[in-house]
Design an enzyme around this catalytic site. Sequence first.
Site, mmCIF file in Angstrom:
data_model
loop_
_atom_site.group_PDB
_atom_site.id
_atom_site.type_symbol
_atom_site.label_atom_id
_atom_site.label_comp_id
_atom_site.label_asym_id
_atom_site.label_seq_id
_atom_site.Cartn_x
_atom_site.Cartn_y
_atom_site.Cartn_z
ATOM 1 N N LYS A 1 0.845 -1.193 0.000
ATOM 2 C CA LYS A 1 0.000 0.000 0.000
ATOM 3 C C LYS A 1 0.879 1.242 0.000
ATOM 4 O O LYS A 1 1.968 1.243 0.607
ATOM 5 C CB LYS A 1 -0.896 -0.036 1.251
ATOM 6 C CG LYS A 1 -1.941 1.061 1.349
ATOM 7 C CD LYS A 1 -2.824 0.839 2.584
ATOM 8 C CE LYS A 1 -3.885 1.902 2.772
ATOM 9 N NZ LYS A 1 -4.748 1.626 3.937
ATOM 10 N N SER B 1 -9.662 1.580 3.045
ATOM 11 C CA SER B 1 -8.820 2.386 2.209
ATOM 12 C C SER B 1 -7.777 1.601 1.425
ATOM 13 O O SER B 1 -7.183 2.139 0.502
ATOM 14 C CB SER B 1 -8.120 3.433 3.059
ATOM 15 O OG SER B 1 -7.287 2.816 4.027
ATOM 16 N N SER C 1 -9.808 -1.009 7.178
ATOM 17 C CA SER C 1 -9.259 -0.825 5.831
ATOM 18 C C SER C 1 -8.582 -2.022 5.198
ATOM 19 O O SER C 1 -8.222 -1.957 4.018
ATOM 20 C CB SER C 1 -8.289 0.349 5.825
ATOM 21 O OG SER C 1 -9.019 1.538 5.782
HETATM 22 N N1 GLN Z 1 -13.039 3.654 6.765
HETATM 23 C C1 GLN Z 1 -12.305 4.016 7.925
HETATM 24 C C2 GLN Z 1 -11.860 5.454 7.841
HETATM 25 O O1 GLN Z 1 -12.135 6.069 6.871
HETATM 26 C C3 GLN Z 1 -11.168 3.103 8.127
HETATM 27 C C4 GLN Z 1 -9.915 3.543 7.484
HETATM 28 C C5 GLN Z 1 -8.757 2.672 7.801
HETATM 29 O O2 GLN Z 1 -8.910 1.614 8.408
HETATM 30 N N2 GLN Z 1 -7.583 3.163 7.435
HETATM 31 O O3 GLN Z 1 -11.256 5.972 8.722
#
Ligand code: GLN
Length: 462
Positions: A74, A149, A173
């Site tokens: 990532k 994400s 994410s």
């Molecule tokens: N969807 C969550 C957020 O927007 C989780 C993001 C993540 O785990 N990095 O914060």
Amino acid sequence: MNARDIAGYVKSGKLLAAETTKKTLENIHAKDSEIGAFLETFEESAMRKACQIDSKFKKGEKLGKLAGVPVAIKDNILYGSHRMTCASKTLKNYISPYTATAVQKLLDEDAVIVGRTNMDEFAMGSSTENSAFQITRNPYDKNRVPGGSSGGSAAAVAAGMVPLSLGSDTGGSVRQPAAFCGVYGLKPTYGSVSRYGLAAFASSMEQIGPFAGDIEDLKLIFSVISGRDEKDSTSLPAEKQVSPALRQIKIGVPTDKIFQDVSGEIMKAFEETLDKIKREKISVKEISLESIKFSVPAYYIIASSEASSNLARYDGTRYGFEAEGKKAFSSYSQSRGEGFSSEVKRRILLGTYALSAGYYEEYYLTAKKVKHLVRADFGKAFQEVDIILTPTTPTAAFKLGEKTNDPLSMYLSDVFTAGQSLAGICALNAPVKTGNLPCGVQFSASHFKENLLFDIVKKIWR
Ligand code: GLN
């Protein structure tokens, strides 16, 4: 081919790492124009590493556990001398000065890092649509999101471009995109994988977590990246994980209201999984996680508060995009104004507000109290059961653009995943195919019980 097979063939001389790497890169180029999982492929360093592996083999030297296995990372994980942007304009030209511990561990086991994958900017989002550079499409339906994400890392594995990838999971994410793309994804226990070299968003919750096409590969990559690292004071030594005999395992199913608010397809996947569990004669028990309904608001307050502090460094002077022609304060504000997208700005504003004098008690402190309640609820549940089963997401992958103008509905994608992040426990997504789109179920276990998660999934999915 799965990672174990690739490593086995490379170690026995049946396959050249250079050949595998070349084919992988060609395959990525052929497929990725339709998907957009990768922001960049690392042709030169990947081929260099592959040739080193092959020459080690020729000299009779021992090769690592991931010999010649292509891995994608990532774009918020540092790989020395390579670009890392967090999918943000603000870090468009940032070159990593060092390598994250998790990536170094992969390299030490002779994996080949083939590229960096798309994500929501600074890991804030659930669809990968917040990337400043491109969208990523779900390999199962190109009009749908891959989740986020870590959407690029999930899509890269789902489309068969790489057998393994790294993402990061702060509130879901890794697990949510794994569910949307039909692959395995693990959020490790907080502290089990070093965060050294992971660009900080919400430091008290995030962990680097792997994606894989099967459970054995997931277990393998986790065994490589986990463990205590002196460079991350919150990392802990891998405890000797003793799993109870699977026969004696109890699985808990929460009966709280939020666990019922899911789409028909998800419910079907969940019930099919429960049937499989019962066929294995594993006992299932109803449990309650009362405070879990507060976990999404608490998560977003804590995560945004930490983000407002962590992202303060991107002022255009020390790091990041710098607007031209202005000095000091106006330069900071213009650089941040132009460098960050609206979602990132929303989080910084939310977090700054939640931490400001007069509101701190009402928001940040209350959220912290909820965090303790959620942790206590999970703790209580784990006195009665070994594993908790829930859906991973309330729906299957949604359409591109469907939620971009509705941040709240985007945030609610995390109803099943935010609680484990607050509690710091481990959880994984196991894919279930019911209709046209993949779905996932989530197995959660107490701190440092990853092996129990791998064992149970192996038993049920065999
Ligand atoms: N969807 C969550 C957020 O927007 C989780 C993001 C993540 O785990 N990095 O914060």
